[in-house]
Design an enzyme around this catalytic site. Sequence first.
Site, PDB file in Angstrom:
ATOM      1  N   GLU A  21       0.839  -1.196   0.000  1.00 17.47           N
ATOM      2  CA  GLU A  21       0.000   0.000   0.000  1.00 17.47           C
ATOM      3  C   GLU A  21       0.876   1.249   0.000  1.00 17.47           C
ATOM      4  O   GLU A  21       1.852   1.345   0.744  1.00 17.47           O
ATOM      5  CB  GLU A  21      -0.890   0.000   1.237  1.00 17.47           C
ATOM      6  CG  GLU A  21      -1.755   1.238   1.406  1.00 17.47           C
ATOM      7  CD  GLU A  21      -2.618   1.196   2.662  1.00 17.47           C
ATOM      8  OE1 GLU A  21      -3.546   2.019   2.750  1.00 17.47           O
ATOM      9  OE2 GLU A  21      -2.381   0.341   3.547  1.00 17.47           O
ATOM     10  N   CYS A  59      -5.671  -2.713   2.491  1.00 19.88           N
ATOM     11  CA  CYS A  59      -5.635  -2.648   3.949  1.00 19.88           C
ATOM     12  C   CYS A  59      -7.005  -2.993   4.548  1.00 19.88           C
ATOM     13  O   CYS A  59      -7.565  -4.034   4.265  1.00 19.88           O
ATOM     14  CB  CYS A  59      -5.121  -1.287   4.398  1.00 19.88           C
ATOM     15  SG  CYS A  59      -4.332  -1.317   6.023  1.00 19.88           S
ATOM     16  N   LYS A 109      -9.003   3.152  -3.025  1.00 19.59           N
ATOM     17  CA  LYS A 109      -9.500   2.718  -1.721  1.00 19.59           C
ATOM     18  C   LYS A 109     -10.828   3.417  -1.436  1.00 19.59           C
ATOM     19  O   LYS A 109     -10.916   4.645  -1.457  1.00 19.59           O
ATOM     20  CB  LYS A 109      -8.469   3.068  -0.653  1.00 19.59           C
ATOM     21  CG  LYS A 109      -8.683   2.432   0.701  1.00 19.59           C
ATOM     22  CD  LYS A 109      -7.475   2.753   1.606  1.00 19.59           C
ATOM     23  CE  LYS A 109      -7.518   2.005   2.909  1.00 19.59           C
ATOM     24  NZ  LYS A 109      -6.297   2.250   3.726  1.00 19.59           N
TER      25      LYS A 109
END
Length: 348
Positions: free
Chosen positions: A69, A190, A156
Amino acid sequence: MALVPTPVVNEGPMFAEVDMGDNSSTPTVRATVVQASTIFYDTPATLDKAERLLAEAASYGAQLVVFPEAFIGGYPRGSTFGVSIGNRTAKGKEEFRKYHASAIDVPGPEVDRLAAMAGKYKVYLVMGVIERDGYTLYCTVLFFDSQGHYLGKHRKIMPTALERIIWGFGDGSTIPVYDTPLGKIGAAICWENRMPLLRTAMYAKGIEIYCAPTADSRDVWQASMTHIALEGGCFVLSANQFCRRKDYPPPPEYVFSGTEDLTPDSIVCAGGSVIISPSGAVLAGPNYEGEALISADLDLGEIARAKFDFDVVGHYARPEVLSLIVRDHAVSPVSFTSTSSKAESSPK
């Protein structure tokens, strides 16, 4: 499993763990997850480091390489950006300016370079970046094929905690799963991986190689990755950074809030990158020792074997009881009427 020595990178040990497949009746894919630190506030140097790591992975036969990430642009661990409820500081705003300057445009020259790298080393590349769209930043994953083509991106959709002050929210238009010669590849970033509806959307798109770039190095992360592999009947490739305090700028330029006693060698993110099979078996990792290339040969026949028991959007689904709607169109805060619409409404 074998440990293959590799050159030292940034004074940290680096090695590849390789789990060799033993079933020749089904295709295998050699996959590598990269566990390494960004060179913070220095995007050109980080791109150079990414190429060195990609070349090393390719030299061991990697066909798919997954980076952590926010590898390009950086994960601003420990920073508050000068924010408290009802207050923002001038220093925090300057910190955001520098972070914004380290991000990349998509498309843009850095994307072109990443595409060229994927083509040069003949690998499929999944890269975590900080994307700059005007003055809003997104935590994004970029996908490239082995011919050097940029395939697309995933933004995200839900930043975690204080991430929400620096990153925007992706919409349903960037939840791709790409059908490639290696298998169907997608990614969630994540703590998105804790969102069951997002996972279900990806399962419905047929994901087979589920990439999970992360910034979470806690032991409990491994449980999430194992669950996803079992739930989705897919391979899970989780890549995290391994960072020490010295990988970030020194104070006072960069301050880790509440941890001012850190030494330069203090570990601030311990990695834990891992590769897990559809049966929940750990194929490689987790590694908590340092920067590393962590690799395994994926026996794609394992997917069908796992789906025989449990296909979450197939024979184990109950759509007449439980169903999901995904709004997968792009959403913009501003819409402009088209020229043709204006022409139609004009007096003749």
